[in-house]
Design a protein around this motif. Structure first.
Motif, PDB file in Angstrom:
ATOM      1  N   ASN A 103       0.841  -1.212   0.000  1.00 11.93           N
ATOM      2  CA  ASN A 103       0.000   0.000   0.000  1.00 11.93           C
ATOM      3  C   ASN A 103       0.869   1.254   0.000  1.00 11.93           C
ATOM      4  O   ASN A 103       0.646   2.194  -0.760  1.00 11.93           O
ATOM      5  CB  ASN A 103      -0.841   0.026   1.281  1.00 11.93           C
ATOM      6  CG  ASN A 103      -2.285  -0.294   1.006  1.00 11.93           C
ATOM      7  OD1 ASN A 103      -2.794   0.028  -0.064  1.00 11.93           O
ATOM      8  ND2 ASN A 103      -2.947  -0.923   1.958  1.00 11.93           N
ATOM      9  N   ARG A 133       1.302   4.109  -3.018  1.00 10.78           N
ATOM     10  CA  ARG A 133       0.976   5.525  -2.818  1.00 10.78           C
ATOM     11  C   ARG A 133       2.202   6.417  -3.011  1.00 10.78           C
ATOM     12  O   ARG A 133       2.092   7.545  -3.479  1.00 10.78           O
ATOM     13  CB  ARG A 133       0.353   5.727  -1.439  1.00 10.78           C
ATOM     14  CG  ARG A 133      -0.931   4.917  -1.307  1.00 10.78           C
ATOM     15  CD  ARG A 133      -1.712   5.298  -0.126  1.00 10.78           C
ATOM     16  NE  ARG A 133      -2.365   6.583  -0.329  1.00 10.78           N
ATOM     17  CZ  ARG A 133      -2.920   7.272   0.659  1.00 10.78           C
ATOM     18  NH1 ARG A 133      -2.871   6.813   1.888  1.00 10.78           N
ATOM     19  NH2 ARG A 133      -3.504   8.414   0.408  1.00 10.78           N
ATOM     20  N   ARG A 169      -5.318   5.673  -2.970  1.00  9.23           N
ATOM     21  CA  ARG A 169      -5.274   4.656  -1.923  1.00  9.23           C
ATOM     22  C   ARG A 169      -6.087   3.419  -2.277  1.00  9.23           C
ATOM     23  O   ARG A 169      -5.715   2.298  -1.919  1.00  9.23           O
ATOM     24  CB  ARG A 169      -5.672   5.245  -0.568  1.00  9.23           C
ATOM     25  CG  ARG A 169      -7.058   5.779  -0.481  1.00  9.23           C
ATOM     26  CD  ARG A 169      -7.222   6.674   0.734  1.00  9.23           C
ATOM     27  NE  ARG A 169      -8.643   6.800   1.059  1.00  9.23           N
ATOM     28  CZ  ARG A 169      -9.236   6.168   2.048  1.00  9.23           C
ATOM     29  NH1 ARG A 169      -8.543   5.383   2.837  1.00  9.23           N
ATOM     30  NH2 ARG A 169     -10.513   6.312   2.266  1.00  9.23           N
ATOM     31  N   ALA A 205      -4.496  -0.331  -2.813  1.00 10.96           N
ATOM     32  CA  ALA A 205      -4.959  -1.484  -2.030  1.00 10.96           C
ATOM     33  C   ALA A 205      -5.383  -2.625  -2.956  1.00 10.96           C
ATOM     34  O   ALA A 205      -5.088  -3.801  -2.692  1.00 10.96           O
ATOM     35  CB  ALA A 205      -6.113  -1.062  -1.130  1.00 10.96           C
ATOM     36  N   HIS A 212      -0.824  -9.945   6.361  1.00 13.13           N
ATOM     37  CA  HIS A 212      -0.822  -9.136   7.576  1.00 13.13           C
ATOM     38  C   HIS A 212       0.296  -9.542   8.547  1.00 13.13           C
ATOM     39  O   HIS A 212       0.208  -9.313   9.746  1.00 13.13           O
ATOM     40  CB  HIS A 212      -2.206  -9.195   8.224  1.00 13.13           C
ATOM     41  CG  HIS A 212      -3.277  -8.736   7.274  1.00 13.13           C
ATOM     42  ND1 HIS A 212      -3.419  -7.417   6.920  1.00 13.13           N
ATOM     43  CD2 HIS A 212      -4.180  -9.434   6.545  1.00 13.13           C
ATOM     44  CE1 HIS A 212      -4.395  -7.303   6.026  1.00 13.13           C
ATOM     45  NE2 HIS A 212      -4.873  -8.518   5.777  1.00 13.13           N
ATOM     46  N   ALA A 268      -7.358 -11.825   5.686  1.00 17.99           N
ATOM     47  CA  ALA A 268      -8.228 -10.643   5.735  1.00 17.99           C
ATOM     48  C   ALA A 268      -7.937  -9.771   4.517  1.00 17.99           C
ATOM     49  O   ALA A 268      -6.804  -9.748   4.022  1.00 17.99           O
ATOM     50  CB  ALA A 268      -7.948  -9.868   7.017  1.00 17.99           C
ATOM     51  N   PRO A 269      -8.934  -9.050   4.020  1.00 18.22           N
ATOM     52  CA  PRO A 269      -8.692  -8.228   2.832  1.00 18.22           C
ATOM     53  C   PRO A 269      -7.695  -7.106   3.114  1.00 18.22           C
ATOM     54  O   PRO A 269      -7.510  -6.701   4.264  1.00 18.22           O
ATOM     55  CB  PRO A 269     -10.082  -7.656   2.528  1.00 18.22           C
ATOM     56  CG  PRO A 269     -10.849  -7.787   3.787  1.00 18.22           C
ATOM     57  CD  PRO A 269     -10.299  -8.955   4.526  1.00 18.22           C
ATOM     58  N   VAL A 270      -7.070  -6.650   2.039  1.00 19.65           N
ATOM     59  CA  VAL A 270      -6.109  -5.545   2.170  1.00 19.65           C
ATOM     60  C   VAL A 270      -6.893  -4.239   2.241  1.00 19.65           C
ATOM     61  O   VAL A 270      -7.649  -3.915   1.330  1.00 19.65           O
ATOM     62  CB  VAL A 270      -5.144  -5.530   0.965  1.00 19.65           C
ATOM     63  CG1 VAL A 270      -4.209  -4.337   1.051  1.00 19.65           C
ATOM     64  CG2 VAL A 270      -4.362  -6.834   0.901  1.00 19.65           C
ATOM     65  N   LYS A 271      -6.713  -3.523   3.341  1.00 18.62           N
ATOM     66  CA  LYS A 271      -7.441  -2.255   3.504  1.00 18.62           C
ATOM     67  C   LYS A 271      -6.679  -1.118   2.836  1.00 18.62           C
ATOM     68  O   LYS A 271      -5.444  -1.149   2.779  1.00 18.62           O
ATOM     69  CB  LYS A 271      -7.587  -1.937   4.988  1.00 18.62           C
ATOM     70  CG  LYS A 271      -8.603  -2.818   5.687  1.00 18.62           C
ATOM     71  CD  LYS A 271      -8.749  -2.342   7.118  1.00 18.62           C
ATOM     72  CE  LYS A 271      -9.528  -3.367   7.933  1.00 18.62           C
ATOM     73  NZ  LYS A 271      -9.231  -3.265   9.342  1.00 18.62           N
ATOM     74  N   ALA A 272      -7.415  -0.143   2.394  1.00 18.70           N
ATOM     75  CA  ALA A 272      -6.777   1.038   1.801  1.00 18.70           C
ATOM     76  C   ALA A 272      -6.034   1.806   2.894  1.00 18.70           C
ATOM     77  O   ALA A 272      -6.387   1.725   4.068  1.00 18.70           O
ATOM     78  CB  ALA A 272      -7.827   1.930   1.157  1.00 18.70           C
ATOM     79  N   GLY A 273      -5.007   2.540   2.486  1.00 16.75           N
ATOM     80  CA  GLY A 273      -4.228   3.305   3.461  1.00 16.75           C
ATOM     81  C   GLY A 273      -5.003   4.496   4.004  1.00 16.75           C
ATOM     82  O   GLY A 273      -6.163   4.721   3.658  1.00 16.75           O
ATOM     83  N   TRP A 274      -4.336   5.278   4.839  1.00 16.21           N
ATOM     84  CA  TRP A 274      -5.007   6.404   5.487  1.00 16.21           C
ATOM     85  C   TRP A 274      -5.312   7.517   4.482  1.00 16.21           C
ATOM     86  O   TRP A 274      -4.692   7.585   3.423  1.00 16.21           O
ATOM     87  CB  TRP A 274      -4.112   6.998   6.567  1.00 16.21           C
ATOM     88  CG  TRP A 274      -3.846   6.084   7.718  1.00 16.21           C
ATOM     89  CD1 TRP A 274      -4.320   4.811   7.881  1.00 16.21           C
ATOM     90  CD2 TRP A 274      -3.017   6.362   8.849  1.00 16.21           C
ATOM     91  NE1 TRP A 274      -3.837   4.275   9.049  1.00 16.21           N
ATOM     92  CE2 TRP A 274      -3.044   5.211   9.667  1.00 16.21           C
ATOM     93  CE3 TRP A 274      -2.278   7.454   9.261  1.00 16.21           C
ATOM     94  CZ2 TRP A 274      -2.341   5.143  10.866  1.00 16.21           C
ATOM     95  CZ3 TRP A 274      -1.576   7.388  10.450  1.00 16.21           C
ATOM     96  CH2 TRP A 274      -1.615   6.241  11.252  1.00 16.21           C
TER      97      TRP A 274
END
Lengths: 280, 541
Positions: A108, A112, A118, A122, A139, B286-292
């Motif tokens: 990620n 970016r 974003r 992802a 993770h 778990a799915p990859v979450k978008a960044g902040w």
């Protein structure tokens, strides 16, 4: 009227790098002129300490040349560094990983940094993790990965923005057969899509199988450059001129890249009886 | 001792000497050595000064046979050895003896070196010197007791040495695991809360407990410092064998502590890698979450800030530095609530306390700014090959740090409020107005020091070597800007014109902003020039 020469993907002019003072420093790379055309799978070879890593570090902006010029996709690397870096992907020797991010966070982040929004970052991160068979470790912090997993992740990060030129420093070093197959598959797909790949490697069998063009650097100087067929005919031609037998020892059989390489940079050392006799 | 062991220790000493000599070939290394020497001299002056004071105090107390305060002094020195290494670790120069594992060392050599490593620490040397000063003070006042109390002092020194080492390795192990970090910070927060709860709700009980302890001092006799004090008392009373018995009891503490230390060293000898124990997560899909997403900030800067804050949250060393300042007002508040005497200025003028806490916050987190790339490792290469200007990288780091310090400043204010020590409005405004000036001065210099004197740090480890020159320059900057801000505050406070001080701070902050921006515009070319040093320093394994 002649048609203009198409811009090369990678072009260097008298690329030179010296470490230490001019009078007694180490001349690691000496006036190297490279030309890599768009869409080529280019192998950059040389013995240890020949100047491969120094060259690739200069080509990717990790090391400043002492002299010479670098153009990537017709852009001057040192005049327009950000524009060039947007178009290239790099897997340097140290892999450039942030070990305390998870694999998903790292991809990620990489996406970016290369200008993706974003959500795209992802989405591509998820696809790349799937392709590199790292989805079940998405993770997990990168520091926990094996060497092969780290290489796959580093490659995924280098391609997340869809670069036009990809630089890989020893991508197959310390990688098992399964991980190597994944890396090869990703690279072949990219070359088929018109991406230029420039890699250094000691694994000559893989270079021979993957690369269409090769350059060999020895003691800082470029000693050969061209397609495999050109290099082979050059070596055979020189051998014929000197009246020597081909190294394969079997007339009619093609020289392997390893044989070409040894012919160009010098043969293997044969230990004399009295050397290192204590080794048993 | 085995002759092989001695040979190995001698070879390692020789190796270190050669490494040291070779390391002085560059101008940067020579500058760092000079910085380290100046810091050592400054530290030695303070350490020797305190030692001389302790000598005089012990001498007069023993001469007058007023021995009760000596117990408090011994406790102070004992606790200093345990606590100071945690606080000043970042600015002390130490050697990681675990690197020696690559050589064919016998376990006995490794154990011996681990103890030498502990003793090599400047805090240990200073505290040992203080203990020696106390001993010398008592022995000079009463030479006839010297031989009887010497074993007690020796035993106290050895026990404290083992205890300090055991404590540090336990915290390191705890911080290098995510669950350990969570546990540590839960304990930290609970301790803060309990200080408050105990201080306010159980204040009367604490008073009673204190009175009970005063009435029954023998209860403390189970602890080494009180035992050492008892050895002095009995010896001065003419009972030499009593002193020896106390020394023997102290020495008994050393046995389990030595065994615990030996167990840890054995685990390290067998190849335990504490830095690699972190973050082992179960396989997850778990799915990859978008960044902040941070408003007003570009994606790359947001990604950098996200990475910085994730790194900080996974780094016990950084977290401790950011949390420790909260303890100071909590401590004063709790002590005040428990009815103990607190320096008058801290209770009478909470605004000054608040201002001092902000200065302290910046001082204690100084090394986070002066060595900003310490934890990047090979990731530094990514920052150089990515299509982002290096000034943006460092600006994102500055923003993340500034956010953490501002959060600290706000939390300190609330901690003070909780303890009924609310700073006045003008005082609060003045302190917060000083923050931009102080912060910008710190990060402007820190950005440069991070390029010129980088040092690689590993996660989950205390006592990592910081560049001496970097510490010295950062310290000087803290002293100068702290003195300017403090001077303005003191004058404004005396004239009751804190609002004016706030305005002055804002002017200084605006001037410093210009300096910061100017330095930032040159940062790309500076970083390009320093990139080889940075990558070489941070990427070595």
């Amino acid at each position: 009227m002649t048609s203009p020469v198409p811009a090369a993907a990678i072009l260097t002019e008298n690329l030179t790098r010296r470490f230490g003072p001019e009078e007694n420093g180490l001349l690691a790379v000496d006036r190297v002129n490279l030309r890599v055309e768009t869409g080529q799978f280019f192998g950059f070879l040389g013995p240890n300490g020949a100047g491969k890593s120094t060259t690739i570090r200069m080509l990717t902006g990790l090391l400043e040349p002492t002299a010479g010029r670098i153009e990537i996709l017709a852009l001057d690397l040192y005049a327009q560094p950000v524009q060039v870096k947007r178009r290239i992907g790099v897997v340097p020797e140290g892999l450039a990983l942030f070990e305390r991010l998870t694999a998903a966070e790292y991809l990620n982040f990489a996406g970016r940094m290369y200008g993706l929004d974003r959500h795209t970052a992802a989405q591509r991160a998820a696809e790349l993790l799937e392709f590199t068979e790292l989805a079940d470790r998405a993770h997990t912090q990168v520091g926990e990965f094996s060497h092969g997993m780290k290489k796959k992740l580093a490659l995924a990060a280098a391609v997340i923005h869809g670069p036009r030129v990809l630089f890989l420093d020893e991508p197959f070093e310390g990688v098992d057969t399964v991980a190597a197959a994944t890396l090869r598959s990703l690279m072949s797909r990219m070359v088929a899509g018109g991406v230029t790949i420039f890699l250094t490697s000691h694994v000559l069998e893989i270079v021979e199988r993957l690369c269409s063009h090769v350059a060999i650097i020895h003691k800082g100087q470029l000693v050969a450059q061209g397609s495999l067929a050109e290099l082979r005919s050059g070596v055979e031609g020189r051998a014929a001129q000197a009246g020597a037998e081909p190294r394969s020892g079997r007339p009619g059989e093609k020289l392997t890249l390893e044989q070409i390489f040894l012919e160009i940079v010098g043969g293997a050392r044969t230990a004399a009886d009295q050397e290192l006799s204590w080794l048993g | 001792m085995h002759s092989d062991t001695l040979t190995q220790v001698a070879l390692i000493a020789q190796l270190r000497w050669r490494l040291f000599r070779n390391s002085l070939r560059t101008a940067r290394a020579r500058l760092e050595l000079a910085g380290q020497l100046v810091l050592s001299v400054l530290g030695a002056v303070v350490g020797v000064g305190i030692g001389v004071g302790l000598y005089g105090l012990s001498f007069f107390l023993a001469k007058d046979n007023r021995l009760a305060p000596l117990e408090g002094i011994l406790w102070g020195v004992f606790l200093a050895w345990l606590i100071l290494p945690l606080i000043v670790a970042a600015s002390t120069s130490t050697v990681d003896f675990r690197e020696l594992l690559r050589y064919p060392l016998r376990f006995s050599s490794f154990l011996l070196l681990s103890l030498a490593y502990t003793l090599f620490d400047p805090v240990a040397i200073t505290v040992l010197f203080w203990m020696a000063c106390i001993f010398a003070g008592v022995a000079s006042a009463r030479p006839d007791t010297a031989l009887w109390i010497a074993p007690a002092f020796l035993a106290l020194a050895v026990v404290t040495l083992f205890l300090s080492r055991t404590l540090i390795t336990a915290i390191e192990r705890m911080l290098c695991r995510p669950r350990g970090r969570e546990l540590f910070f839960t304990i930290f927060i609970l301790t803060m809360l309990s200080v408050q709860v105990i201080g306010i709700a159980a204040g009367d009980y604490l008073d009673l407990a204190w009175e009970y302890l005063e009435a029954n001092p023998s209860l403390l006799l189970v602890f080494p410092p009180s035992l050492a004090h008892s050895a002095i008392e009995t010896s001065l009373a003419g009972n030499g064998t009593g002193a020896l018995s106390a020394a023997a009891v102290i020495a008994l503490y050393g046995v389990p502590l030595f065994l615990a230390h030996r167990r840890r060293v054995l685990a390290q000898y067998r190849g335990e890698d504490s830095s690699a124990e972190s973050g082992v997560a179960a396989q997850q899909t778990a799915p990859v979450k978008a960044g902040w997403r941070l408003p007003l900030l570009p994606g790359a800067i947001t990604a950098l800030i996200e990475k910085e804050l994730r790194y900080a949250a996974r780094n016990g060393f950084v977290l401790i530095n950011l949390f420790i300042p909260l303890f100071i007002p909590a401590l004063f508040g709790a002590v005040a609530a428990a009815g103990e005497k607190v320096p008058e200025i801290l209770t009478r003028d909470p605004a000054t306390t608040y201002f001092a806490c902000i200065l302290y916050t910046l001082l204690i987190s100084m090394h986070l700014v002066s060595n900003q790339f310490a934890f990047e490792g090979h990731g530094i290469q990514f920052l150089f090959v990515a299509p982002v200007r290096f000034r943006d990288v460092v600006a994102a780091k500055n923003l993340a740090y500034a956010a953490a310090v501002i959060l600290d400043a706000v939390l300190i204010w609330f901690v003070m409020l909780t303890f009924g020590q609310m700073p006045s409005l003008p005082g609060t405004v003045a302190a917060l107005a000083a923050l931009p000036f102080l912060l910008l001065a710190q990060i402007t210099l820190g950005n440069l020091l991070s390029l010129y004197f980088p040092r690689r740090f590993d996660f989950g480890r205390f006592k990592q070597r910081q560049s001496g020159m970097s510490v010295l320059l950062a310290l000087l900057q803290q002293i100068v800007t702290g003195a300017i801000a403090g001077g303005i505050y003191a004058v404004a406070h005396w004239l009751n014109l804190l609002w004016i001080a706030a305005l002055l701070y804002l002017v200084l902050g605006a001037a410093m902003w210009q300096v910061y921006r100017m330095a930032l515009t040159h940062y790309d070319s500076l970083a390009a020039r320093r990139r080889e040093t940075l990558t070489a320093e941070l990427c070595h394994d």
